[in-house]
Design an enzyme around this catalytic site. Structure first.
Site, PDB file in Angstrom:
ATOM      1  N   GLY A 172       0.836  -1.201   0.000  1.00  0.00           N
ATOM      2  CA  GLY A 172       0.000   0.000   0.000  1.00  0.00           C
ATOM      3  C   GLY A 172       0.865   1.242   0.000  1.00  0.00           C
ATOM      4  O   GLY A 172       2.011   1.238  -0.452  1.00  0.00           O
ATOM      5  N   GLY A 173       0.302   2.312   0.545  1.00  0.00           N
ATOM      6  CA  GLY A 173       1.021   3.590   0.592  1.00  0.00           C
ATOM      7  C   GLY A 173       2.278   3.520   1.433  1.00  0.00           C
ATOM      8  O   GLY A 173       3.129   4.418   1.364  1.00  0.00           O
ATOM      9  N   GLY A 407      24.112  15.027 -27.511  1.00  0.00           N
ATOM     10  CA  GLY A 407      23.618  15.593 -26.249  1.00  0.00           C
ATOM     11  C   GLY A 407      24.206  14.871 -25.054  1.00  0.00           C
ATOM     12  O   GLY A 407      24.387  15.470 -23.984  1.00  0.00           O
ATOM     13  N   ALA A 408      24.522  13.597 -25.235  1.00  0.00           N
ATOM     14  CA  ALA A 408      25.066  12.831 -24.112  1.00  0.00           C
ATOM     15  C   ALA A 408      26.438  13.366 -23.708  1.00  0.00           C
ATOM     16  O   ALA A 408      26.824  13.297 -22.541  1.00  0.00           O
ATOM     17  CB  ALA A 408      25.141  11.358 -24.477  1.00  0.00           C
TER      18      ALA A 408
HETATM   19  C1  HXC Z   1      -4.460  -4.913  10.749  1.00  0.00           C
HETATM   20  C2  HXC Z   1      -3.250  -6.680   9.982  1.00  0.00           C
HETATM   21  C3  HXC Z   1      -2.999  -6.038   8.767  1.00  0.00           C
HETATM   22  C4  HXC Z   1      -3.535  -4.733   8.603  1.00  0.00           C
HETATM   23  C5  HXC Z   1      -2.010  -7.920   8.728  1.00  0.00           C
HETATM   24  N1  HXC Z   1      -2.629  -7.843   9.916  1.00  0.00           N
HETATM   25  N2  HXC Z   1      -2.218  -6.831   8.013  1.00  0.00           N
HETATM   26  N3  HXC Z   1      -3.967  -6.133  10.967  1.00  0.00           N
HETATM   27  N4  HXC Z   1      -4.225  -4.204   9.633  1.00  0.00           N
HETATM   28  N5  HXC Z   1      -3.280  -4.008   7.514  1.00  0.00           N
HETATM   29  C6  HXC Z   1      -2.604  -8.810  10.989  1.00  0.00           C
HETATM   30  C7  HXC Z   1      -3.291 -10.105  10.674  1.00  0.00           C
HETATM   31  O1  HXC Z   1      -4.663  -9.997  10.929  1.00  0.00           O
HETATM   32  C8  HXC Z   1      -2.608 -11.037  11.652  1.00  0.00           C
HETATM   33  O2  HXC Z   1      -3.163 -10.789  12.926  1.00  0.00           O
HETATM   34  C9  HXC Z   1      -1.194 -10.512  11.686  1.00  0.00           C
HETATM   35  O3  HXC Z   1      -1.240  -9.165  11.220  1.00  0.00           O
HETATM   36  C10 HXC Z   1      -0.259 -11.259  10.785  1.00  0.00           C
HETATM   37  O4  HXC Z   1      -0.825 -11.308   9.490  1.00  0.00           O
HETATM   38  P1  HXC Z   1      -1.018 -12.682   8.683  1.00  0.00           P
HETATM   39  O5  HXC Z   1      -1.943 -12.400   7.584  1.00  0.00           O
HETATM   40  O6  HXC Z   1      -1.347 -13.785   9.631  1.00  0.00           O
HETATM   41  O7  HXC Z   1       0.465 -12.911   8.162  1.00  0.00           O
HETATM   42  P2  HXC Z   1       0.945 -13.392   6.746  1.00  0.00           P
HETATM   43  O8  HXC Z   1       0.178 -14.611   6.330  1.00  0.00           O
HETATM   44  O9  HXC Z   1       2.423 -13.502   6.843  1.00  0.00           O
HETATM   45  O10 HXC Z   1       0.556 -12.233   5.753  1.00  0.00           O
HETATM   46  C11 HXC Z   1       1.095 -10.960   5.933  1.00  0.00           C
HETATM   47  C12 HXC Z   1       0.491  -9.933   4.954  1.00  0.00           C
HETATM   48  C13 HXC Z   1      -1.068 -10.040   5.021  1.00  0.00           C
HETATM   49  C14 HXC Z   1       0.986 -10.290   3.525  1.00  0.00           C
HETATM   50  C15 HXC Z   1       1.020  -8.583   5.309  1.00  0.00           C
HETATM   51  O11 HXC Z   1      -1.462  -9.973   6.383  1.00  0.00           O
HETATM   52  C16 HXC Z   1      -1.717  -8.928   4.279  1.00  0.00           C
HETATM   53  O12 HXC Z   1      -1.838  -8.999   3.050  1.00  0.00           O
HETATM   54  N6  HXC Z   1      -2.171  -7.909   5.014  1.00  0.00           N
HETATM   55  C17 HXC Z   1      -2.816  -6.776   4.384  1.00  0.00           C
HETATM   56  C18 HXC Z   1      -1.787  -5.943   3.717  1.00  0.00           C
HETATM   57  C19 HXC Z   1      -2.351  -4.706   3.118  1.00  0.00           C
HETATM   58  O13 HXC Z   1      -3.253  -4.755   2.254  1.00  0.00           O
HETATM   59  N7  HXC Z   1      -1.880  -3.583   3.621  1.00  0.00           N
HETATM   60  C20 HXC Z   1      -2.278  -2.347   3.086  1.00  0.00           C
HETATM   61  C21 HXC Z   1      -3.143  -1.698   4.098  1.00  0.00           C
HETATM   62  S1  HXC Z   1      -3.497  -0.150   3.436  1.00  0.00           S
HETATM   63  P3  HXC Z   1      -3.201 -11.834  14.132  1.00  0.00           P
HETATM   64  O14 HXC Z   1      -4.401 -11.489  14.890  1.00  0.00           O
HETATM   65  O15 HXC Z   1      -3.218 -13.198  13.547  1.00  0.00           O
HETATM   66  O16 HXC Z   1      -1.946 -11.560  14.899  1.00  0.00           O
HETATM   67  C22 HXC Z   1      -2.109   0.758   3.674  1.00  0.00           C
HETATM   68  C23 HXC Z   1      -2.242   2.112   3.183  1.00  0.00           C
HETATM   69  C24 HXC Z   1      -1.237   3.000   3.786  1.00  0.00           C
HETATM   70  O17 HXC Z   1      -1.140   0.361   4.176  1.00  0.00           O
HETATM   71  C25 HXC Z   1      -1.565   4.340   3.284  1.00  0.00           C
HETATM   72  C26 HXC Z   1      -0.536   5.314   3.585  1.00  0.00           C
HETATM   73  C27 HXC Z   1      -0.811   6.561   2.823  1.00  0.00           C
END
Ligand code: HXC
Length: 516
Positions: A172-173, A407-408
């Site tokens: 994500g971001g 130019g390079a």
């Molecule tokens: C809350 C989250 C989370 C999230 C993971 N967890 N991502 N909790 N918010 N974004 C939690 C899971 O629920 C889990 O909790 C623990 O972290 C570990 O994750 P798992 O999925 O069990 O681990 P894994 O199988 O290794 O997968 C990891 C992962 C996957 C690839 C990161 O969790 C995932 O795809 N998460 C979402 C990633 C994502 O889309 N992020 C973008 C969010 S938006 P428990 O309870 O089991 O401990 C963003 C925007 C930012 O970031 C903007 C800035 C401008």
């Protein structure tokens, strides 16, 4: 030994609880994924026993979706100060075992505190990223937290070096903080960076991919250029970061550390002599030239696998760090294309921001032609390297080794973009274009209708004699000295020694508008 007081015992208990970290199954999962723990990582990155943790007891006030019911040790990020090769650094290390290392408000504020301290104390910042991104349960607080980090990344840019190591997911971001930092390190097999993951891509565009080929270390080091350094393991990654520290200063007011030089500054090179004598059609390795010039033949390359037609990295001359930008005739004949221009521009700007002198080694036939390049924006994006050289005020020494066409020639640290001392080898060809191309254009009418052969050869020879040399440029003062190739190291060292105290006055303006 005196027994400790109750208060001290309480402090030790609280600290130990937090340091014990997450549940054992989360620790086991982290290990199974082949990843180290957040604190282990800091132990390997920093000088022994130098880590001083801050905000160990900081906790989240968020209560939504059961957040209030589970412990989140250190809110999923270890922050503090430490030393690398005796120099102070500010660091943060995200703890994936705590709710996936996700970023909530307290987590973000801990990172921001460290970044503020880094800027105030003039120390580099290193982020060890291993996070699922914005903590969904904290909603806009998490988004705001990221934005506060991005803002600080930008304020710190050019003031203190910023380094990111991606040691797990970064989605994500969240990728934009590393993207703003000066150098991104990734580790094969465990690092992933993308804006949207494979599932979202499948749903949105129907494309099939997996997370490694989408955003792994190989992809970002070879294709996108997001990653500057690839490591085989986390240990290798920390070793490389520590090595990088040998070449960069603490901040924009300081210079990078000198080393005692045992290599002779007067060392002549037969290898360079041989390269200069080589037939123009034969290809040599530009790294051989760099190794021959540098102290102890060493070169620390940046962006090794990306845009290989331009080689960038750090060497030492008489013990002082110098940034090198060099065309690589082995790839695309050393021509500049979009990727090379952006890679070079970023490197030149880093060196300029942090007082690292620039050595440019030129062997360039021009910009790489093609519809893809034109439509991809070579005009706009190729201009970045030109802009970066024109703006750079650090000492700039340039050596035209062989070709410098079109130019390079202008872009690659020429006198006109304010190269301070410009050398050329006697075999250098500084011209608008190569002899064959020039004759084809200048004598198109005469050579039309198959009239070629002997006449064409004569014209090419004549043009080569008149233009394919460094002497016209030397007559005009665009080349300060035509040097024997074997003496390149002594000549370049002498030039940088002279330029050591170069002072370039700043122009009073808000900021320029680099083509982006
Ligand atoms: C809350 C989250 C989370 C999230 C993971 N967890 N991502 N909790 N918010 N974004 C939690 C899971 O629920 C889990 O909790 C623990 O972290 C570990 O994750 P798992 O999925 O069990 O681990 P894994 O199988 O290794 O997968 C990891 C992962 C996957 C690839 C990161 O969790 C995932 O795809 N998460 C979402 C990633 C994502 O889309 N992020 C973008 C969010 S938006 P428990 O309870 O089991 O401990 C963003 C925007 C930012 O970031 C903007 C800035 C401008």
């Amino acid at each position: 030994m005196k027994p400790i007081s109750d208060k001290t015992a309480e402090l030790r208990r609280l600290s130990a609880e937090v340091k014990a970290g997450a549940a054992p199954e989360k620790v086991a999962a982290q290990k199974k994924a082949g990843k180290l723990m957040a604190r282990e990582r800091l132990g390997l990155l920093l000088d022994e026993d130098s880590f001083q943790e801050l905000d160990l007891l900081r906790s989240s006030r968020a209560r939504e979706y059961g957040l209030g019911d589970r412990p989140l040790p250190a809110d999923g990020v270890v922050t503090g100060m430490g030393r690398i090769r005796g120099r102070s650094v500010c660091v943060y290390s995200q703890d994936f075992t705590v709710l996936g290392g996700t970023l909530g408000l307290a987590h973000a504020e801990k990172i921001c505190k460290i970044m503020d301290l880094a800027v105030e104390s003039g120390s580099p910042v290193i982020g060890l990223c291993d996070s699922g991104g914005a903590r969904i349960q904290e909603g806009v607080d998490a988004l705001g937290g990221y934005a506060e980090i991005f803002y600080r990344n930008v304020q710190a840019s050019g003031r203190v070096p910023q380094i990111s190591a991606i040691l797990g997911p970064c989605a994500g971001g969240a990728v934009y903080s590393p993207a703003i930092t000066d150098f991104v390190f990734m580790v094969k097999g465990i690092s992933r960076m993308f804006i949207t993951g494979p599932e979202v891509i499948r749903a949105a565009t129907g494309e099939e991919t997996d997370s490694d080929s989408l955003g792994g270390a190989e992809t970002h080091s070879r294709k996108s250029g997001v990653c500057h350094f690839v490591a085989n393991s986390e240990q290798d990654c920390f070793r490389q970061i520590r090595e990088l520290f040998e070449f960069i200063p603490q901040n924009c007011k300081e210079t990078a550390p000198n080393k005692v030089c045992t290599d002779s500054p007067k060392r002549a090179s037969d290898v360079l002599d041989q390269i200069s004598r080589m037939d123009p059609g034969r290809v040599y390795n530009i790294r051989d030239v760099i190794h021959e010039v540098s102290d102890d033949h060493t070169f620390f390359q940046v962006h090794r696998d990306f845009a290989k037609n331009l080689v960038c990295g750090f060497i030492r001359l008489e013990g002082r760090p110098v940034g090198v930008v060099a065309n690589n005739p082995k790839v695309l004949s050393g021509a500049l294309d979009i990727d090379a221009s952006e890679k070079g521009a970023r490197f030149v700007r880093f060196c300029d921001a942090f007082n690292i002198p620039l050595l440019t080694l030129v062997d360039v036939p021009g910009y790489w032609p093609g519809v893809e390049q034109e439509h991809g924006g070579i005009i706009r994006r190729g201009a970045k390297l030109l802009y970066a050289y024109c703006q750079a005020t650090v000492p700039k020494v340039t050596v035209v080794l062989k070709k410098a066409y079109g130019g390079a020639y202008d872009v690659m640290g020429s006198k006109h973009v304010r190269g301070d001392i410009n050398f050329a080898w006697p075999c250098a060809e500084i011209a608008v274009m190569g002899s064959e191309g020039a004759v084809s254009i200048l004598f198109a009418k005469e050579l039309r209708g198959g009239k070629g052969g002997e006449r064409r050869r004569e014209l090419v020879e004549e043009y080569s004699r008149r233009f394919a040399n460094p002497y016209l440029a030397a007559q005009r003062g665009y080349i300060d000295e035509v040097i024997e190739a074997r003496l390149t190291r002594p000549k370049v060292i002498q030039a940088f020694r002279f330029l050591q105290n170069k002072h370039a006055p700043r122009i009073d303006k808000k900021h320029g508008n680099i083509p982006l």
